[in-house]
Design a protein around this motif. Structure first.
Motif, PDB file in Angstrom:
ATOM      1  N   PHE A   2       0.834  -1.201   0.000  1.00 17.78           N
ATOM      2  CA  PHE A   2       0.000   0.000   0.000  1.00 17.78           C
ATOM      3  C   PHE A   2       0.871   1.254   0.000  1.00 17.78           C
ATOM      4  N   VAL A   3       1.919   1.250   0.822  1.00 12.66           N
ATOM      5  CA  VAL A   3       2.812   2.413   0.897  1.00 12.66           C
ATOM      6  C   VAL A   3       3.511   2.631  -0.446  1.00 12.66           C
ATOM      7  N   THR A   6       1.132   3.985  -3.006  1.00  5.73           N
ATOM      8  CA  THR A   6       0.702   5.351  -2.713  1.00  5.73           C
ATOM      9  C   THR A   6       1.813   6.362  -2.971  1.00  5.73           C
ATOM     10  N   TYR A   7       3.052   5.962  -2.722  1.00  3.72           N
ATOM     11  CA  TYR A   7       4.160   6.915  -2.801  1.00  3.72           C
ATOM     12  C   TYR A   7       5.183   6.515  -3.870  1.00  3.72           C
ATOM     13  N   GLY A   8       4.710   6.282  -5.080  1.00  4.67           N
ATOM     14  CA  GLY A   8       5.634   6.154  -6.210  1.00  4.67           C
ATOM     15  C   GLY A   8       5.741   4.786  -6.834  1.00  4.67           C
ATOM     16  N   LEU A  24       0.756  -7.560 -10.225  1.00  6.82           N
ATOM     17  CA  LEU A  24       2.050  -6.962 -10.557  1.00  6.82           C
ATOM     18  C   LEU A  24       2.418  -6.010  -9.430  1.00  6.82           C
ATOM     19  N   PHE A  25       3.659  -6.115  -8.936  1.00 10.10           N
ATOM     20  CA  PHE A  25       4.113  -5.274  -7.825  1.00 10.10           C
ATOM     21  C   PHE A  25       5.436  -4.629  -8.208  1.00 10.10           C
ATOM     22  N   SER A  26       5.504  -3.287  -8.122  1.00  9.51           N
ATOM     23  CA  SER A  26       6.736  -2.576  -8.459  1.00  9.51           C
ATOM     24  C   SER A  26       6.882  -1.355  -7.558  1.00  9.51           C
ATOM     25  N   PHE A  27       8.128  -0.917  -7.381  1.00  6.78           N
ATOM     26  CA  PHE A  27       8.404   0.173  -6.447  1.00  6.78           C
ATOM     27  C   PHE A  27       9.553   1.037  -6.969  1.00  6.78           C
ATOM     28  N   PRO A  28       9.710   2.273  -6.464  1.00  6.72           N
ATOM     29  CA  PRO A  28      10.795   3.143  -6.919  1.00  6.72           C
ATOM     30  C   PRO A  28      12.151   2.588  -6.496  1.00  6.72           C
ATOM     31  N   SER A  29      13.145   2.727  -7.372  1.00  9.48           N
ATOM     32  CA  SER A  29      14.489   2.261  -7.048  1.00  9.48           C
ATOM     33  C   SER A  29      15.508   3.114  -7.790  1.00  9.48           C
ATOM     34  N   LEU A  30      16.632   3.352  -7.150  1.00  9.17           N
ATOM     35  CA  LEU A  30      17.714   4.113  -7.778  1.00  9.17           C
ATOM     36  C   LEU A  30      18.676   3.126  -8.425  1.00  9.17           C
TER      37      LEU A  30
END
Length: 347
Positions: A2-3, A6-8, A24-30
């Motif tokens: 959820f976080v 909600t945040y990127g 599908l699950f993805s998140f911000p990464s550098l």
């Protein structure tokens, strides 16, 4: 989740009626100094596979990523799973950015790796490319038509190995230099050594001669003309081990990369191929699979099999005859010739 959503990040669910059938699950990464959307997992229930659900999830992911301002989506995938390579590269148009060794450690219970190091490719998928029109880069357009085998060089960089056999347009082949292929195998006619020399002089990509090398003399001419940088040696095609060893020596002297092809698929032939491939002049992985891949019942017992995924044992050739099962061999015999000599009978 959820976080992240909600945040990127991007979290998606696919439904059939009210039933969730894919996610599908993805998140911000550098990654390499750039903020990318890191795609951690795309999954579809087994009974809903091969219906385009995963593809639609990826297209929606890219649309949302574009709206959020991402330039690229990245993820890892297992180099041992060829269907993932096809989906990621051929269907989506992603490219390989990096090869990472043992990313998650040894995974003893994994059905694919079975205790092997968890090596991974890192795929990068540009967000800005219009999916409906397909990949627009020359290399990706070519990959749509080229069956590929993934490989890695000593520096850990990905390479592609292309076996064309049917391509006769030299101008077209010249364009393949942008793909940074490991080799192009036998792009021209099987009896052609001269034109392969002209082609090799015109491209950076190494040419591998396969069907053209039927003897050590063929190879000597190819070396003299500069027709190739790689040789695929097939024991059966060149007439046996004696000629094979001469070709092996010529390749070492000329500095050519060398690998061993198949053709002898029974356990006896496989043992001989494995023994040849183990010689120091063979610089590329051989085209040698277990005999169990081709036969439910090999003519030798035990058959040639992987000791672990991707690993074949180099066994002594002395004593191979004791492994031949006479009853199995008899079922395969079409004709028989007995040669009598002064010292005995050779069957």
């Amino acid at each position: 989740m959820f976080v992240h959503a909600t945040y990127g990040g991007v979290l998606l669910l696919a439904h059939a009626g009210r039933q969730p059938v894919g996610s599908l699950f993805s998140f911000p990464s550098l990654y390499r100094g750039e903020w990318v959307l890191w795609s951690h997992e795309t999954a579809v229930l087994p009974e809903f596979l091969h219906q385009g659900i995963g593809y639609q999830l990826k297209l929606m992911q890219r649309q949302i990523a574009a709206e959020m301002g991402y330039q690229s989506i990245a993820w890892t995938f297992d180099p041992l799973v060829s269907r993932n390579a096809h989906f990621n590269m051929n269907k989506l148009g992603a490219s390989i950015a990096e090869y990472k060794v043992n990313v998650y450690g040894t995974m003893e219970n994994d059905l694919v790796e079975q205790g092997l190091p968890s090596d991974r490719w890192i795929a990068v998928w540009p967000v800005a490319t219009v999916v409906s029109q397909g990949p627009t880069d020359l290399g990706m357009r070519a990959l749509e038509q080229i069956p590929i085998v993934l490989n890695v060089d000593e520096a850990g960089e990905p390479r592609l190995n292309e076996n064309s056999n049917r391509i006769s347009d030299i101008d077209h082949i010249k364009k393949w230099d942008v793909l940074n292929l490991m080799m192009i195998e036998q792009p021209l006619a099987s009896d052609d050594i001269v034109d392969h020399a002209h082609l090799q002089a015109a491209i950076r990509t190494p040419i591998c001669l396969d069907e053209s090398i039927r003897s050590a003399e063929d190879l000597r001419k190819a070396v003299r003309l500069g027709s190739c940088k790689v040789v695929n040696l097939k024991v059966g095609r060149v007439g046996g081990f004696g000629e094979s060893l001469v070709i092996h020596k010529l390749c070492q002297e000329a500095g050519l990369d060398l690998w061993c092809g198949g053709m002898e698929e029974t356990g006896i032939g496989r043992l001989h191929n494995i023994a040849l491939t183990a010689l120091p002049g063979f610089t590329l992985p051989g085209d040698t699979a277990p005999s169990t891949r081709y036969f439910e019942e090999d003519i030798i017992d035990p058959p040639v099999a992987f000791t672990k995924p991707g690993i074949l044992k180099v066994e002594p050739l002395a004593g191979v005859a004791s492994r031949v099962q006479a009853d199995r061999l008899k079922k395969c015999v079409l004709d028989k010739l007995v040669i009598e000599t002064k010292v005995g009978v050779v069957g």
